[in-house]
Design a protein around this motif. Structure first.
Motif, PDB file in Angstrom:
ATOM      1  N   THR A 126       0.813  -1.218   0.000  1.00  0.00           N
ATOM      2  CA  THR A 126       0.000   0.000   0.000  1.00  0.00           C
ATOM      3  C   THR A 126       0.845   1.266   0.000  1.00  0.00           C
ATOM      4  OG1 THR A 126      -1.740  -1.166   1.205  1.00  0.00           O
ATOM      5  CG2 THR A 126      -1.835   1.242   1.218  1.00  0.00           C
ATOM      6  N   GLU A 127       1.955   1.274   0.713  1.00  0.00           N
ATOM      7  CA  GLU A 127       2.755   2.490   0.848  1.00  0.00           C
ATOM      8  C   GLU A 127       3.933   2.545  -0.126  1.00  0.00           C
ATOM      9  OE1 GLU A 127       4.474  -0.507   3.812  1.00  0.00           O
ATOM     10  OE2 GLU A 127       2.536  -0.005   2.905  1.00  0.00           O
ATOM     11  N   GLU A 128       4.050   1.575  -1.030  1.00  0.00           N
ATOM     12  CA  GLU A 128       5.185   1.519  -1.947  1.00  0.00           C
ATOM     13  C   GLU A 128       4.768   1.860  -3.371  1.00  0.00           C
ATOM     14  OE1 GLU A 128       7.309  -2.138  -1.433  1.00  0.00           O
ATOM     15  OE2 GLU A 128       7.882  -1.644   0.641  1.00  0.00           O
ATOM     16  N   ILE A 129       5.780   2.135  -4.214  1.00  0.00           N
ATOM     17  CA  ILE A 129       5.539   2.579  -5.588  1.00  0.00           C
ATOM     18  C   ILE A 129       5.310   1.411  -6.530  1.00  0.00           C
ATOM     19  CG2 ILE A 129       6.523   3.853  -7.549  1.00  0.00           C
ATOM     20  CD1 ILE A 129       8.341   5.305  -5.486  1.00  0.00           C
ATOM     21  N   ALA A 130       6.099   0.345  -6.371  1.00  0.00           N
ATOM     22  CA  ALA A 130       6.136  -0.700  -7.396  1.00  0.00           C
ATOM     23  C   ALA A 130       6.341  -2.075  -6.782  1.00  0.00           C
ATOM     24  CB  ALA A 130       7.258  -0.412  -8.394  1.00  0.00           C
ATOM     25  N   LEU A 138       9.235 -13.558 -18.857  1.00  0.00           N
ATOM     26  CA  LEU A 138       9.065 -12.115 -18.702  1.00  0.00           C
ATOM     27  C   LEU A 138       9.181 -11.715 -17.235  1.00  0.00           C
ATOM     28  CD1 LEU A 138       5.872 -11.730 -20.920  1.00  0.00           C
ATOM     29  CD2 LEU A 138       8.171 -10.984 -21.564  1.00  0.00           C
ATOM     30  N   MET A 139       9.460 -10.434 -17.003  1.00  0.00           N
ATOM     31  CA  MET A 139       9.311  -9.819 -15.697  1.00  0.00           C
ATOM     32  C   MET A 139       8.273  -8.708 -15.831  1.00  0.00           C
ATOM     33  SD  MET A 139      10.222  -9.885 -12.523  1.00  0.00           S
ATOM     34  CE  MET A 139      11.851 -10.632 -12.413  1.00  0.00           C
ATOM     35  N   LEU A 140       7.292  -8.731 -14.955  1.00  0.00           N
ATOM     36  CA  LEU A 140       6.268  -7.695 -14.936  1.00  0.00           C
ATOM     37  C   LEU A 140       6.561  -6.755 -13.773  1.00  0.00           C
ATOM     38  CD1 LEU A 140       3.076  -9.919 -15.432  1.00  0.00           C
ATOM     39  CD2 LEU A 140       4.610  -8.985 -17.170  1.00  0.00           C
ATOM     40  N   CYS A 141       6.554  -5.469 -14.048  1.00  0.00           N
ATOM     41  CA  CYS A 141       6.748  -4.463 -13.009  1.00  0.00           C
ATOM     42  C   CYS A 141       5.480  -3.627 -12.912  1.00  0.00           C
ATOM     43  CB  CYS A 141       7.961  -3.574 -13.303  1.00  0.00           C
ATOM     44  SG  CYS A 141       8.212  -2.288 -12.061  1.00  0.00           S
ATOM     45  N   ARG A 175      14.577   7.204  -9.636  1.00  0.00           N
ATOM     46  CA  ARG A 175      15.659   6.815 -10.545  1.00  0.00           C
ATOM     47  C   ARG A 175      16.257   5.468 -10.118  1.00  0.00           C
ATOM     48  NH1 ARG A 175      15.578   7.089 -14.674  1.00  0.00           N
ATOM     49  NH2 ARG A 175      17.828   7.039 -15.055  1.00  0.00           N
ATOM     50  N   ALA A 176      16.331   5.215  -8.810  1.00  0.00           N
ATOM     51  CA  ALA A 176      16.825   3.925  -8.330  1.00  0.00           C
ATOM     52  C   ALA A 176      15.895   2.799  -8.769  1.00  0.00           C
ATOM     53  CB  ALA A 176      16.960   3.945  -6.807  1.00  0.00           C
ATOM     54  N   LEU A 177      14.590   3.060  -8.773  1.00  0.00           N
ATOM     55  CA  LEU A 177      13.640   2.064  -9.254  1.00  0.00           C
ATOM     56  C   LEU A 177      13.859   1.786 -10.735  1.00  0.00           C
ATOM     57  CD1 LEU A 177      11.153   0.267  -9.008  1.00  0.00           C
ATOM     58  CD2 LEU A 177       9.729   2.314  -9.204  1.00  0.00           C
ATOM     59  N   SER A 178      14.121   2.827 -11.505  1.00  0.00           N
ATOM     60  CA  SER A 178      14.404   2.649 -12.928  1.00  0.00           C
ATOM     61  C   SER A 178      15.657   1.788 -13.119  1.00  0.00           C
ATOM     62  CB  SER A 178      14.584   4.014 -13.589  1.00  0.00           C
ATOM     63  OG  SER A 178      14.684   3.889 -14.991  1.00  0.00           O
TER      64      SER A 178
END
Length: 305
Positions: A126-130, A138-141, A175-178
């Motif tokens: 709930t409190e996170e972006i991804a 495949l990897m799904l994000c 940017r770290a997530l990217s």
């Protein structure tokens, strides 16, 4: 009939298949049930099993908790006929109840998510972006609207609401997530309620991730209901675009409702042994395929054996 024949032939080659849906977005349970049954009954008639259902937010609309829970149970039962796991991310209307009742609540409340916990999958906390889901090869994000547990801040429409000074994520975090996506050894498909810049009704928060790494093959989103001139404006009928300044296609799959949108819609994604991705746009109201799009993997000339 030519398109139907081509798609039927392609079905036989698929190694993975995902049903992409978004924005049932009704406040009247009877209307919600009519629209979701239209979609599911038509899809089942195709006799094409799927590995996973990606539901990109706004399953309900409005702040009546009783109605929200009725619509949740209806979707549980009707979509359950598909026999595939459902992965759900939050959209702006998932916060309708909390935003309209927050003064009387002691913290964040999301009745739809509460009703569906343990039944559907919520790949993003709930409190996170991804959150990441592996669907080999495949990897799904998945990206989701998100909120503080105490409700101090929440995100919708690509911006932070409430006490923005307590929002815990900076430009560096995005940017770290990217970079984390770029480190995936598999081709990545990203999915969200919202588009990146270049798509319909894009998210300013997601723009903090740009440019996307080269292993991202495709972005899938909802929010902008196809045919909805009021909110999508000149882009009301645009289903396919690219991320700004990148050769990464993004596709609008909304919506499951016919009201704001002009049909009950979804998209079927297939992945093939040569790493091609097929996207098939289904008009459930007319029970027809509207369009098809094939995406060749341009990152390598190798093929999977």
């Amino acid at each position: 009939m030519v398109m139907d024949e081509q798609i039927s032939q392609l079905h036989m080659r698929a190694v993975r298949r995902i049903w992409l849906i978004s924005d049932l977005q009704q406040c009247i349970p009877a209307q919600a049930e009519a629209h979701i049954r239209t979609a599911v009954q038509d899809f089942l008639s195709l006799e094409v099993p799927v590995d996973l259902i990606a539901y990109l937010g706004d399953a309900t609309e409005g702040d009546d908790e009783g109605r929200i829970r009725i619509m949740a149970r209806t979707q549980r039962d009707v979509i359950g006929q598909m026999g595939a796991p459902v992965y759900y991310v939050l959209g702006n209307h998932d916060f309708d109840f909390y935003r309209n009742h927050r003064a009387a609540l002691s913290g964040l409340r999301l009745p739809f998510r509460e009703e569906m916990e343990g039944i559907w999958h919520f790949p993003v906390k709930t409190e996170e972006i991804a959150g990441f889901v592996e669907l080999d090869p495949l990897m799904l994000c998945f990206f989701s609207d998100h909120a503080a547990r105490d409700g101090a801040w929440l995100t919708t429409h690509g911006v932070v609401h409430g006490d923005a000074s307590t929002y815990p994520y900076t430009q560096d975090d995005y940017r770290a997530l990217s970079r984390r996506i770029g480190q995936c050894a598999k081709p990545v498909i990203t999915l969200s309620h919202y588009a990146f810049p270049g798509g319909n009704r894009p998210s300013d928060l997601l723009s903090k991730m740009l440019p996307l790494p080269g292993n991202v093959r495709l972005h899938i989103y909802g929010h902008a209901h196809i045919g909805d001139r009021q909110w999508a404006g000149k882009d009301a009928f645009r289903k396919i675009a690219c991320v700004d300044d990148q050769a990464i296609v993004q596709v609008d799959v909304a919506s499951l409702e016919k009201g704001r949108g002009n049909a009950v819609r979804s998209v079927l994604l297939e992945y093939y042994p040569d790493r091609t991705i097929g996207l098939f746009f289904r008009n459930h109201t007319l029970r027809t395929w509207d369009h098809m799009l094939m995406l060749r993997d341009e990152s390598t000339e190798e093929t999977m054996k």
